[in-house]
Design a protein around this motif. Structure first.
Motif, PDB file in Angstrom:
ATOM      1  N   ASN A   1      -4.358 104.959  37.718  1.00  0.00           N
ATOM      2  CA  ASN A   1      -3.140 105.424  37.027  1.00  0.00           C
ATOM      3  C   ASN A   1      -3.575 105.619  35.518  1.00  0.00           C
ATOM      4  O   ASN A   1      -2.432 105.958  34.761  1.00  0.00           O
TER       5      ASN A   1
ATOM      6  N   SER B   1       4.061 113.103  39.374  1.00  0.00           N
ATOM      7  CA  SER B   1       3.648 111.754  39.345  1.00  0.00           C
ATOM      8  C   SER B   1       3.618 111.197  37.655  1.00  0.00           C
ATOM      9  O   SER B   1       3.198 110.167  37.608  1.00  0.00           O
TER      10      SER B   1
ATOM     11  N   THR C   1       4.521 109.806  34.310  1.00  0.00           N
ATOM     12  CA  THR C   1       5.262 108.782  34.079  1.00  0.00           C
ATOM     13  C   THR C   1       5.589 108.620  32.577  1.00  0.00           C
ATOM     14  O   THR C   1       4.696 108.605  31.815  1.00  0.00           O
TER      15      THR C   1
ATOM     16  N   TYR D   1      -2.538 108.771  33.505  1.00  0.00           N
ATOM     17  CA  TYR D   1      -1.108 109.339  33.218  1.00  0.00           C
ATOM     18  C   TYR D   1      -0.631 108.840  31.881  1.00  0.00           C
ATOM     19  O   TYR D   1      -0.074 109.250  31.344  1.00  0.00           O
TER      20      TYR D   1
ATOM     21  N   GLY E   1      -3.251 114.667  36.508  1.00  0.00           N
ATOM     22  CA  GLY E   1      -2.658 114.472  38.122  1.00  0.00           C
ATOM     23  C   GLY E   1      -1.634 115.497  38.316  1.00  0.00           C
ATOM     24  O   GLY E   1      -1.382 116.509  37.563  1.00  0.00           O
ATOM     25  N   ASP E   2      -0.912 114.826  39.265  1.00  0.00           N
ATOM     26  CA  ASP E   2       0.322 115.716  39.756  1.00  0.00           C
ATOM     27  C   ASP E   2       1.387 115.613  38.855  1.00  0.00           C
ATOM     28  O   ASP E   2       1.781 114.330  38.430  1.00  0.00           O
TER      29      ASP E   2
ATOM     30  N   GLU F   1      -8.651 110.361  43.199  1.00  0.00           N
ATOM     31  CA  GLU F   1      -7.603 111.417  43.727  1.00  0.00           C
ATOM     32  C   GLU F   1      -7.632 112.751  43.431  1.00  0.00           C
ATOM     33  O   GLU F   1      -7.181 113.703  44.454  1.00  0.00           O
TER      34      GLU F   1
END
Lengths: 527, 527
Positions: B385, B20, B22, B388, B16-17, B202
């Protein structure tokens, strides 16, 4: 019970059991006479069958493989395995033309026998035509024989076992020679059903359903046959192919979908594992009247796009409705007008009630008029009988045939008009073109046409011109050349236009890979 | 908006980005430390990218075709098109190994550009790797480059148009470069949705969904991606293929199902026509607790076989339930125990209410305990999510990966046990194997495993051994090597076992026909 003994053979000149053939009812006869005139055209009596051209040494070899009783060259057996049941097939047979008769009929007992026959056929360059129910209406049994040492009908009549039932996964594994009612009877012993009821149900076979992507009258509820199949075993000239490791997967292209619709040209399907359902506790069918075909079709689309489809749903256009209602007990009454829809519900009582209530609310809201259960009962009673009527009409010189196609909803009106025009223009007066929507999807539907015309001096030539015009109209409208009748030999040129040269190239590549000496159903399917 | 400018590129070292990403929450960090220990393993900084080996003359030729701005050889662009997002892919990238980087990234504007690039690649024997979202987790972007004049990443980033909407037939035609949210945004302008939400939603692309037979979290309601597709346009090295003349037909094998799952090895999908639905007015998700995985799975089976599936349905096993519940606000409370199921309903309020009531009655009757909407909201909030979290775990030396399979219901228990044992036996202590049923069908379901183990000195080698053992267990149990992650390079040996030598032969024959010089994704899919 011996599967060969118990099989009722079809009338080689027409549909179904000759004992069930019915003459035209007097009232219908009157109507036919009024519209088309009566022109008695009985079939040729005692037509001659070409002699079996198979080398006796090869026959001995086949007898060694299968046993002497399962390699037949007698005229009667070969005649019963000659062509399928399209009107052109029947016209040829009625005219005494049996030139497509196989040289021998071989009856394998199971997968290994099939594989052995294929190996033998490769070795001796024999053409092999798999034979299930013999109900093809697209020339799927009329393989090319030139250049071969002979043509075998590979009759699956002995392969009628229910091989496995998995009541947890709700699947069953069936042999390909089982006819519709035979498969249902075996499944019923386990409280199960396939729910697959094409018009040919009484004679068509499990293998044929798979090889031709059959679609049944209850497909809205049970799914097309290709949607029921979760596994397949196929004997090819190159070896065996076993598919179906899960209901669905991402393990590359779905090769099951390459076997489904392969019409015996890639291999012989020797078992099919299908999704089954519990036998329905309730079956109820009813009629609806719509002011027009367009309004009724829009209602079907609304149901399909709302996820609210009954088990059965079909809609006749104005012409078909008028003809269907022209039964003795209705003639004389006020013409009903509009379009007849049949809806049917099968399942547990509570589920049937709930679905029926929801569908009824939608249809009533859209302007449908409920006609109650009588039209439904009448439809259900006669649902497999139309092909018998064709024979009676051919007897009096009326040319009758059906054809079908499918398209997306937005293209339906154009397709309907174009096909109807093409048929009317080529068949001349008097011609009746009837149509119904036989199957619906969220994104589109099928159109099933029935044509009746005054037979010309050469009705076969007359039909081939009309059929070509209809096919051109179908492809011109961007629709499919066949929704559930398959390609056979009759649709090949139009299949080529539908899938284009790269699509054809793929089919040829797969054919060359699986059947490099082209023994399987040569001339069928692959353009 | 310029499609290239508007595309958020993924972190080349993880999911992902990057913005973002975490870090592990403190409580999770404590738990991880307790189970696995903490072993900080930051990625290599400034890894070197191999130089582009492409002949400048070829680059000039490509620039003439596409324009200078759309042929890129800079390190940053090439790095972003290196491999996919499997844990092995990430471990290699984190270790500084970028040896699979393409020589150039080319960006066609549409179908004709793609066809032109393929013709150029054939002429100059360049390998071509189609690139959609770059989310492959099976090595689908790591093509073989030996023997080629160079390797091109064919980046579909400029092909992001909604080409057509047919609101009557409820279909839409999309270009392949559209990512999930981009496609949904374009469709939403027409009040429509695709309803396809894989975990990679996404970033994954329409072309990738089709090429890999993706399955989304809402597939129970909307259908797998392969079930949504009604038409395809494909550019192959031999020419164009356009398929989809009707929702379904009997015009030979369904060639759409040969393109679906072809992973860029047969051609480049340049448009996809899909069934769409109206945007749901209501979306509601809720939780259910079951005493055990077996009991919960039986309830799912009952729903699937009753035709009563919600839009979303998934069931975690005991281990996954325990981990998912081990969130800060729940730690300290009584352990919940049992197995968590998520059910979700999307549609018009009345339809949602009716379906929800019917499903609730069945689940309650089978021993499910309703947990209300909070667990559903929580699941929906975090549904994309998990990848991530993997990055954060790799940072502290925990090896994390997922794998999935599917089978028929009667085989589920065996498959579950066999895969779990294989993973535990090969990864050593401490290892956690979590599982959920991610998709259900009438005849079976998928099992989705998440594995966390203490990373060995060479975690890549460690995982490859475990993955091979799991794959052996899957094939040994007669299940499929992948339910929705595709074949790529990683699953090839097991695909060969799943479909057998004749199945492999078919794939090779189609490949040889459509891509005779083998420029398309060489080494991917075809065993």
């Amino acid at each position: 019970m011996d599967p060969v003994q118990s099989t009722v053979e079809m009338n080689p000149l027409g549909w179904g059991d000759a004992a069930s053939a019915t003459p035209l009812p007097d009232t219908a006869r009157g109507l036919i006479e009024m519209v088309f005139g009566l022109d008695e055209r009985p079939p040729v009596e005692h037509p001659e069958l070409p002699a079996s051209g198979l080398d006796p040494v090869l026959l001995d070899g086949l007898r060694e493989l299968l046993g002497p009783d399962h390699v037949r060259t007698d005229d009667e057996t070969r005649r019963l395995r000659t062509r399928g049941k399209s009107t052109p097939d029947l016209l040829r047979a009625r005219a005494g033309d049996l030139s497509d008769a196989p040289d021998a009929v071989v009856r394998p007992a199971g997968h290994d026998d099939v594989a052995a026959v294929l190996a033998f056929a490769v070795e001796h360059h024999l053409a092999v035509v798999p034979f299930g129910g013999g109900t093809s209406v697209t020339g799927g049994l009329a393989a090319r024989r030139e250049g071969y040492a002979g043509l075998l009908s590979l009759d699956l009549i002995r392969m009628k076992r229910l091989l496995a039932v998995d009541p947890v996964s709700m699947t069953a594994t069936l042999e390909p020679g089982l006819r519709g009612p035979e498969a249902e009877a075996l499944l019923a012993e386990h409280g199960l059903t396939l729910g697959h009821y094409p018009q040919s149900f009484e004679y068509a076979s499990i293998g044929g359903f798979a090889a031709t992507r059959s679609s049944g009258q209850s497909s809205a509820g049970y799914g097309r046959f290709d949607a029921l199949v979760v596994g397949l075993t196929v004997a090819t000239p190159r070896g065996d192919l076993t598919l179906g490791s899960a209901p669905a997967n991402a393990a590359g292209p779905d090769l099951r979908q390459l076997v489904l619709g392969s019409e015996g040209a890639f291999g012989v399907i020797t078992s099919v594992t299908v999704r089954v359902r519990r036998l329905p506790a309730v079956k109820v069918y009813e009629g609806w009247r719509w002011p027009s075909f367009v309004v009724g079709a829009a209602a079907m689309r609304t149901l399909a796009q709302s996820g609210l489809l009954p088990t059965v749903i079909r809609l006749s256009d104005e012409s078909e409705t008028a003809i269907n209602l022209a039964r003795p007990d209705e003639i004389g009454g006020a013409p009903a007008g509009g379009c007849m829809m049949i809806t049917g519900y099968e399942g547990e009582q509570a589920a049937v009630d709930a679905k029926r209530a929801a569908v009824t609310a939608v249809l009533s809201g859209l302007g449908g008029e409920s006609l109650g259960e009588e039209p439904g009962r009448s439809w259900a009673h006669g649902r497999f009988n139309a092909p018998y009527l064709r024979d009676a009409l051919l007897d009096v010189g009326v040319l009758v045939e059906t054809l079908e196609t499918a398209t997306f909803w937005s293209n339906m009106d154009r397709l309907y008009a174009d096909v109807k025009s093409a048929l009317e223009a080529t068949l001349g007066e008097p011609t009746m073109v009837l149509c119904h929507i036989s199957h619906v999807y969220e994104t589109g539907c099928s159109l099933y046409f029935t044509v009746a015309a005054k037979g010309a001096a050469d009705p076969l030539a007359q039909w081939l011109v009309a059929k070509a015009a209809a096919n051109d109209a179908i492809i011109g409208a961007g629709a499919t050349i066949t929704h559930h009748h398959a390609v056979g030999t009759d649709h090949k040129p139009w299949l080529a236009r539908e899938i284009g040269p790269i699509g054809v190239s793929i089919l040829r590549a797969v054919k060359a890979d699986l059947d490099p000496t082209c023994i399987l159903n040569p001339g069928v399917l692959i353009p």
